[in-house]
Structures are given as structure tokens and as C-alpha cells.
Write an enzyme that holds these catalytic residues in place. Structure first.
Site, PDB file in Angstrom:
ATOM      1  N   ASP A 192       0.852  -1.176   0.000  1.00  0.00           N
ATOM      2  CA  ASP A 192       0.000   0.000   0.000  1.00  0.00           C
ATOM      3  C   ASP A 192       0.894   1.233   0.000  1.00  0.00           C
ATOM      4  O   ASP A 192       1.767   1.354   0.860  1.00  0.00           O
ATOM      5  CB  ASP A 192      -0.855  -0.017   1.276  1.00  0.00           C
ATOM      6  CG  ASP A 192      -2.296   0.330   1.021  1.00  0.00           C
ATOM      7  OD1 ASP A 192      -2.537   1.415   0.476  1.00  0.00           O
ATOM      8  OD2 ASP A 192      -3.166  -0.473   1.389  1.00  0.00           O
ATOM      9  N   ASP A 298      -3.142   4.593  -2.251  1.00  0.00           N
ATOM     10  CA  ASP A 298      -4.184   5.064  -1.343  1.00  0.00           C
ATOM     11  C   ASP A 298      -4.738   6.425  -1.766  1.00  0.00           C
ATOM     12  O   ASP A 298      -3.964   7.344  -2.049  1.00  0.00           O
ATOM     13  CB  ASP A 298      -3.557   5.166   0.051  1.00  0.00           C
ATOM     14  CG  ASP A 298      -4.558   5.426   1.152  1.00  0.00           C
ATOM     15  OD1 ASP A 298      -5.406   4.550   1.390  1.00  0.00           O
ATOM     16  OD2 ASP A 298      -4.492   6.507   1.775  1.00  0.00           O
ATOM     17  N   GLU A 383      -6.718   3.422  -5.479  1.00  0.00           N
ATOM     18  CA  GLU A 383      -7.923   3.576  -4.669  1.00  0.00           C
ATOM     19  C   GLU A 383      -8.446   4.970  -4.977  1.00  0.00           C
ATOM     20  O   GLU A 383      -7.775   5.960  -4.718  1.00  0.00           O
ATOM     21  CB  GLU A 383      -7.637   3.446  -3.174  1.00  0.00           C
ATOM     22  CG  GLU A 383      -8.949   3.385  -2.394  1.00  0.00           C
ATOM     23  CD  GLU A 383      -8.965   4.134  -1.081  1.00  0.00           C
ATOM     24  OE1 GLU A 383      -9.930   3.957  -0.328  1.00  0.00           O
ATOM     25  OE2 GLU A 383      -8.038   4.926  -0.802  1.00  0.00           O
ATOM     26  N   HIS A 454     -10.959  -3.345   3.687  1.00  0.00           N
ATOM     27  CA  HIS A 454     -10.782  -3.042   5.116  1.00  0.00           C
ATOM     28  C   HIS A 454     -11.527  -1.788   5.545  1.00  0.00           C
ATOM     29  O   HIS A 454     -11.463  -1.421   6.708  1.00  0.00           O
ATOM     30  CB  HIS A 454      -9.289  -2.876   5.393  1.00  0.00           C
ATOM     31  CG  HIS A 454      -8.734  -1.680   4.683  1.00  0.00           C
ATOM     32  ND1 HIS A 454      -8.650  -1.626   3.299  1.00  0.00           N
ATOM     33  CD2 HIS A 454      -8.291  -0.489   5.131  1.00  0.00           C
ATOM     34  CE1 HIS A 454      -8.160  -0.440   2.957  1.00  0.00           C
ATOM     35  NE2 HIS A 454      -7.935   0.258   4.046  1.00  0.00           N
ATOM     36  N   ASP A 455     -12.184  -1.107   4.630  1.00  0.00           N
ATOM     37  CA  ASP A 455     -12.890   0.133   4.955  1.00  0.00           C
ATOM     38  C   ASP A 455     -14.401  -0.036   4.931  1.00  0.00           C
ATOM     39  O   ASP A 455     -15.132   0.963   4.999  1.00  0.00           O
ATOM     40  CB  ASP A 455     -12.540   1.231   3.930  1.00  0.00           C
ATOM     41  CG  ASP A 455     -11.110   1.699   4.048  1.00  0.00           C
ATOM     42  OD1 ASP A 455     -10.546   1.620   5.160  1.00  0.00           O
ATOM     43  OD2 ASP A 455     -10.554   2.158   3.033  1.00  0.00           O
TER      44      ASP A 455
HETATM   45  C1  GLC Z   1      -7.975   4.988   2.301  1.00  0.00           C
HETATM   46  C2  GLC Z   1      -7.734   3.785   3.162  1.00  0.00           C
HETATM   47  C3  GLC Z   1      -8.305   4.040   4.524  1.00  0.00           C
HETATM   48  C4  GLC Z   1      -7.602   5.243   5.117  1.00  0.00           C
HETATM   49  C5  GLC Z   1      -7.663   6.439   4.188  1.00  0.00           C
HETATM   50  C6  GLC Z   1      -6.649   7.479   4.575  1.00  0.00           C
HETATM   51  O1  GLC Z   1      -9.317   5.207   2.074  1.00  0.00           O
HETATM   52  O2  GLC Z   1      -8.254   2.646   2.559  1.00  0.00           O
HETATM   53  O3  GLC Z   1      -8.193   2.929   5.365  1.00  0.00           O
HETATM   54  O4  GLC Z   1      -8.179   5.573   6.337  1.00  0.00           O
HETATM   55  O5  GLC Z   1      -7.359   6.105   2.863  1.00  0.00           O
HETATM   56  O6  GLC Z   1      -5.358   7.046   4.298  1.00  0.00           O
END
Ligand code: GLC
Ligand code: MG
Length: 684
Positions: A192, A298, A383, A454-455
Site C-alpha cells: 500500500d 491510497d 484507490e 478493510h474500509d
Molecule cells: C484509504 C484507506 C483508509 C484510510 C484512508 C486514509 O481510504 O483505505 O483505510 O483511512 O485512505 O489514508
């Protein structure tokens, strides 16, 4: 296209990729159908008229904001003029699709996967010890959620040192072993990359605070306070943090405001600064040289912020939940930054050292071959929260040379719903979402298929509601979701636990929620006077904690995750839903995943094949044909999207069941969530 202004007609705005996504998004959020825009009367309205009509809902500034965002991307959607593409490894025909097009990815949340040393926290040796599980499942690429050194305000999504492993997860040597272990088993491995922001404890930020006018001050978004008010005045703009409150924090030591779109310890980097971009590219090269095969990036669509950081439109803020978002979720220089990062960070040069290991090839029957040459370009998985289908294409179309795959989050919640809502997700919506998405893809485009991460709470629980405790429905629906994810065209991303039908937890007390977002949200609701039980009920459905409980390897209180006290505890302990139990049962959800992935590997139609939807309008039956690219077989896939027995439609292609949740016979009815993958019989 000609610049958008108040006289532009709605259909022209809808013809602009960003305009189309923006309009679709607003309609989805309002729970309306996008068919509305295609009505000729509506389509011919001028923006000024639409603005007047929507003023009561969206306010004065909606149209001007839309015009600004569209203007940023006026040229970017035109076909890329530059010729050529990524370099291909010598000896590989350029027509060969990149490996990740056929791959199955698997996301590991290392903190909750396997704990090797009994400290209750999952770690790298734990992951290594479970690689055989992933290889047996048939995974091609493992993605690890953050493992870099971090104070863990947001569980590693706040990096303190991009070249070190966080101590509770192990050492760099452990990571080297894990990389080699994955490669040896025919699996690639990606990490990541969290570079929209760093931890406030990162050396760059500490240097910036110590000397805001020095070289590191410009690594971040630091702004002076309101004169005379010593920072007690209003923050520089109205942007909100995703984790509650303002996105600005006053730094008394530096006498500056600092921007943080996430937690107060997650400081947004200033990508306008070329030195920041060069640092990020260096980090990528460093990890590529160690054998890492790419990154999941991310919130990568947030890196380009509109210069001057203007106030966000209040109406858009209210609609999307976060004022300011239109100024950075698809910012003016996003495409440029991504191209640069791909070229300078992810693309190998002749001087680059050969990594210590590369992935072994794996044949259609799963047998391992020799190590492959290093990939010319590490994979870039973005993402990208908030982007729609057209923006996804702009970010990941092969010829655009930006990202390879992106996550489109619109699949996760039904029209008018958000993650926090307690409702039963209608798989009819999911079908419509994918049919629309797939129909809009060109040969250059790719699609990532994901349902859990995971979110998010577990999709299985959103689909089943409280019936997720019923073992029969639970298994059936989990197989239905697996079938959709693993046989539609696209690159599937499984999240740990999906293969054993993991479901949500019924967290009974606030203390069981550990995630910063849940904790802050609960506190905000309580501060607003919401009673404790009600507040918990309003956080529980959407809590990210559901996905972060320890993996259930075997029955027992610590589920084979740890010999110590797990950092987080799940409350779900149904019999039969652990890896050990499911592995021993050929009819289990786990075995079904394994069988599906094996079939995918063996049958080119399921990865490279064409796609034809059957009965596209049915909301209960989802059926499609994957047509073989060469002389292989075509495949028919059928899923009952409901918890009811339905009639199997007539007039389907003749086919013999090969994998099915309820046996292989294809009778006149389909059981609740029944799914079948069947080989199409050639007539004659
Ligand atoms: C992304 C991650 C999440 C995190 C956010 C800030 O959405 O998946 O878990 O809190 O970014 O880094
Ligand atoms: Mg440990």
C-alpha cells in the site's frame, strides 16, 4: 470540446466524461435514476435553467462549481496523442495482455491476518506462515495493507518512514522472506502506497514544523493564520476532514495551519512541489528493487488540489458529506502527476537492479515454472473514492499510461444509501451497476471487481441483513457473490475472509470499536446529544471495524490467529465458518472459491472471453455468457439474486453445470441465491 458555460445544454455536459459522472453521482446520491437525464426535454435544457430548477436542492453555486471542475478536464479526455506505450519485456509479444488482467488479487490486512509471535498483533511472519492457504486458493497477487513504520493513528495509513517496517509487524528481513515466499509460490506481491499524506511524525513534517519557511515547509499545505488572531481565527477554508471536523489543524510551534483530509496526524503532501513527486518516485523504485511488484495507491485521486485551496461549495459538501471535495477528488493536475509517477517510479530502466526474486510462472493447471523476467512496469492499483465510470476510464485506460486498475466505490451502496445506513442491499442494483459499467468499457479499459475491503462492512451482511447468521443462506449468498466476482469480466480483488463467508460483528459496546473513524463518529454523535445506544446503532452498520477483526483460521476463542490476546476481537463465532472447517468440506464456501479460481485459470473464456448478458432487465436473475476467445468452450453463468426461490428463465443456451452452489442440475427453479457455472453445449 467547447468550454462549458451557463448556456451549455445538459446533454453536452453529459457528453463530457466528468460531467456525466458528476450528474450520475448526484442522481445516485439523491436516489434517482440516470434515465432522467436522457429524457430529450431534460437533455436539451441549458445549464442556467437546470441551475434554477435545482437551486432549492443544490443551491446557487452548484452550476459554477460544475463548470470549474469540467474546465479542469476539458482536454484530458481527448485521446492520448503521444504514441507508444509501456515497454514490454523483450521476447514478449506486445499483444499479450498484462498479467494483472487475468489475475486474482487478495487483500491481506496484516494486523488481523496471522500473529506469529503471540503479541496479539498480526505480522509479516504470520502472513508468510499462511502463504500456502493463498496459493491453494489460487491467488495470483497478494496486496498487503500498510506495513510501513507508523504511529498507527489510522492503522498504518499514516506513514512515518516509507523505507522501514513497523516494529510490531517485523523487520525488513521478514518482508524479504515474505516477498520471496510469495514469488516462489507463483504469487506477486504489492504494498500500500499512502502518499496523499504522511504521518505528522514523518521526518519531512517535523522539519516543516521546525522551519516552515525552509525546504520542507513546501512539502505540505501550510498556511499562515489570520493576522492578529494567532490561529484562533477561522481555518484557511471550509474543507472538512473525512474523520470529522475541519481539515485544518493549527500548529502553534510553526504558527501555521496544516491541511489534513483525514486524521489530524495525517498531513496532506503538497504534490505541486516537484521535490515531493520525486521523493515518491524514489520510494517506489526502492521497493521495486526489493522485489515488490507494484502498489495499491491510497486515495490517489486526491493528490491534486485546486491551487489557492478555495472554499468548497456548501451544497455539494452537504450532498457528498464533505465540503471542499470538488476541489481535490479529481484535481486539475491529477493525470499529469500519475503519468509522471508511472514513468519515473514504476517503469524499469536498463540501469535498475534486478530484484532478488521474481514471480514463478504458473500454468493453466497451476504447475509452477521458472521465475519470470521482472515486469517492465509495476502494477498501479488506484484507490479512487468518488470517481465514476468515465473518470475511472480516464485514470486507467491502457493508452493513457496512468493507473492500471481503479476501485469504483459506487457498487458498494444502493441508490440514496451511504455506508452508515442500516438497510438490505439489493443485488439487483449490483447487476445494473456492472451491466452499465461493462457496457461502457472499451478494449483499452480494465475493471477491478471488489465487494469487500478493510474500509467497509461485509457485503455478505449487507445483502442478507440479520439473516447472515443462517448458515444455509450465508453459504449460498457467499457463493453467489464469489461467482459474480470471479466470472464477470474484470480483475477480482478478494478481501481476507471472503473465502470463508466472513460477516459483520454485532459489536455490543463502544469499546469494541477501535477504528479512528468509528471512534470519532461516536464521539461526535454523543456530543450532539444522541443517546449512547442510538449512537452505537448509527455507527455499527458502517464501521470499518467489521472487516478488521482477526481472520478465523480455526474454531476457538483466538481463532488460530494468535496465541496471545488479539488486539481486536470479533463477536461472530458460528460453527463451520473457519478455514480449518471449510477446508475439510468440499461443499464449503472456501472450496467453492478454490474451484472457481481453478476453473478461471483453465478456461480462457472466463478471463479473456467476451461477455453477453441474458435478461438484462430482470432484477432477480443474473445470467451471462462468457464467449471463448479461441476455440475453447463458452460458459453460462447464472445467479439467483434473491433470498426467494425463483423460476429459471426459459430460452437459455443449453449448458451442463460444472460448478454450482446447489448441485449441477439446472431445473425449472433456482433456490435462494443459487448459482451455477455451466459449459455451453455446441448445438448440432
Ligand atoms: C484509504 C484507506 C483508509 C484510510 C484512508 C486514509 O481510504 O483505505 O483505510 O483511512 O485512505 O489514508
Ligand atoms: Mg505479532
Amino acid at each position: 470540446m467547447t468550454p462549458v458555460d451557463a448556456n451549455t445544454r445538459l446533454k453536452e455536459i453529459y457528453g463530457h466524461p466528468v460531467g456525466r459522472d458528476a450528474i450520475d453521482k448526484v442522481l445516485l446520491q439523491l436516489g434517482r435514476s440516470s434515465l432522467w437525464v436522457r429524457n430529450p426535454v431534460v437533455a436539451n435544457l441549458r445549464l442556467s435553467t437546470v441551475a434554477r430548477l435545482v437551486r432549492p436542492i443544490l443551491g446557487e453555486e452548484f452550476a459554477p462549481s460544475l463548470i470549474t471542475v469540467l474546465a479542469d478536464h476539458n482536454h484530458h479526455h481527448e485521446p492520448d496523442a503521444a504514441s507508444g506505450g509501456d515497454p514490454t519485456p523483450s521476447g514478449t509479444p506486445a499483444a499479450q495482455p498484462p498479467w494483472w488482467r487475468r489475475a486474482v488479487f487478495y487483500q491481506v490486512y496484516p494486523r488481523s491476518f496471522a500473529d506469529s509471535d503471540g503479541d496479539g498483533v498480526g505480522d509479516l511472519r504470520g502472513v508468510t506462515s499462511r502463504l500456502d492457504h493463498l496459493a491453494d486458493l489460487g491467488v495470483d497477487c497478494v496486496w498487503l495493507s500498510p506495513i510501513f513504520d507508523s504511529p498507527n493513528e489510522d492503522m498504518g495509513y499514516d506513514v512515518r518512514d516509507y523505507r522501514a517496517v513497523m516494529s510490531e509487524m517485523g523487520t525488513l528481513a521478514d518482508l524479504d522472506d515474505l516477498i520471496a515466499g510469495a514469488h516462489e509460490r507463483g504469487m506477486r506481491i504489492i504494498l500500500d502506497l499512502v502518499v496523499n499524506h504522511t504521518s505528522a511524525e514523518h521526518a519531512w513534517f517535523r522539519a516543516a514544523v521546525a522551519d516552515p519557511d525552509g525546504p520542507y515547509g513546501d512539502y505540505y499545505h501550510l498556511q499562515p493564520g489570520v493576522p492578529g488572531e494567532d490561529g484562533s481565527g477561522p481555518p484557511p477554508n471550509n474543507w472538512a476532514s473525512f474523520f470529522g471536523g475541519s481539515a485544518w489543524r493549527w500548529l502553534p510551534e510553526a504558527k501555521r495551519w496544516a491541511l489534513h483530509l483525514f486524521a489530524p496526524g495525517q498531513m496532506d503532501l503538497n504534490w505541486e512541489n516537484p521535490r515531493v513527486r520525486a521523493e515518491v518516485a524514489e520510494i517506489v523504485r526502492w521497493w521495486r528493487a526489493r522485489g515488490i511488484d507494484g502498489f495499491r495507491l491510497d486515495v490517489i485521486n486526491y493528490i491534486s488540489k485546486r491551487p489557492g485551496l478555495p472554499d468548497g461549495n456548501e451544497a455539494i459538501g452537504a450532498l457528498m458529506g464533505f465540503p471542499g471535495i470538488e476541489h481535490y477528488f479529481f484535481g486539475p493536475r491529477l493525470h499529469e502527476y500519475l503519468r509522471e509517477l508511472r514513468a519515473t517510479g514504476f517503469t524499469r530502466t536498463a540501469q535498475d537492479p534486478r530484484p532478488p526474486s521474481t514471480v514463478r510462472s504458473r500454468g493453466a493447471d497451476g504447475t509452477l515454472g521458472v521465475p519470470e523476467p521482472p515486469d517492465p512496469v509495476g502494477v498501479l492499483v488506484g484507490e479512487t473514492p468518488g470517481v465514476g465510470v468515465e473518470m475511472s476510464r480516464l485514470l486507467s485506460g491502457a493508452r493513457r499510461r496512468e493507473l492500471d486498475l481503479v476501485f469504483n466505490f459506487d457498487v458498494l451502496d444502493g441508490p440514496g444509501k451511504v455506508r452508515w445506513d442500516d438497510y438490505r442491499y439489493d443485488l439487483g442494483y449490483l447487476k445494473g451497476f456492472y451491466l452499465d459499467y461493462l457496457a461502457r468499457l472499451g478494449p483499452d479499459d480494465a475493471i477491478a471487481l471488489f465487494l469487500d475491503n478493510h474500509d467497509n462492512p461485509r457485503m455478505l451482511s449487507k445483502v442478507l441483513g440479520t439473516r447472515d447468521r443462517d448458515p444455509v443462506l450465508r453459504s449460498a449468498a457467499a457463493k453467489a457473490l464469489a461467482t459474480i466476482q470471479l466470472t464477470l469480466p474484470g480483475t477480482p480483488f478478494l478481501f481476507q475472509g471472503q473465502e470463508i463467508a466472513a460477516i459483520n460483528q454485532d459489536f455490543a459496546a463502544a469499546a469494541e470499536l477501535k477504528d479512528v473513524e468509528s471512534v470519532n463518529r461516536l464521539a461526535e454523535l454523543r456530543a450532539d446529544g444522541v443517546a449512547h445506544e442510538d449512537a452505537l446503532a448509527r455507527v455499527r452498520p458502517g464501521a470499518r471495524d467489521h472487516a478488521r477483526v482477526p481472520m478465523r483460521w480455526e474454531p476457538g476463542p483466538t481463532t488460530g490467529f494468535s496465541t496471545g490476546t488479539p488486539w481486536q476481537v470479533g463477536r461472530e463465532d458460528s460453527v463451520g465458518f473457519t478455514v480449518a472447517e471449510q477446508g475439510a468440506d468440499p461443499g464449503s464456501v472456501l472450496s467453492f472459491h478454490r474451484d472457481l479460481i481453478r476453473l478461471r485459470r483453465a478456461e480462457p473464456a472466463l478471463t479473456d472471453g467476451g461477455f453477453r448478458a441474458l435478461l438484462p432487465r430482470s432484477r432477480e436473475y443474473f445470467g451471462w455468457v462468457r464467449t471463448a476467445p479461441g476455440d475453447g468452450d463458452d460458459w453460462l453463468v447464472e445467479v439467483n439474486l434473491t433470498d426467494r426461490t425463483i423460476k429459471r428463465p426459459r430460452g437459455l443456451p443449453a449448458a451442463t453445470g460444472v460448478l454450482g452452489s446447489h448441485g449441477l442440475a439446472r431445473g425449472p427453479r433456482m433456490a435462494p441465491y443459487e448459482c451455477v457455472v455451466a459449459r455451453v453445449l455446441i448445438a448440432g
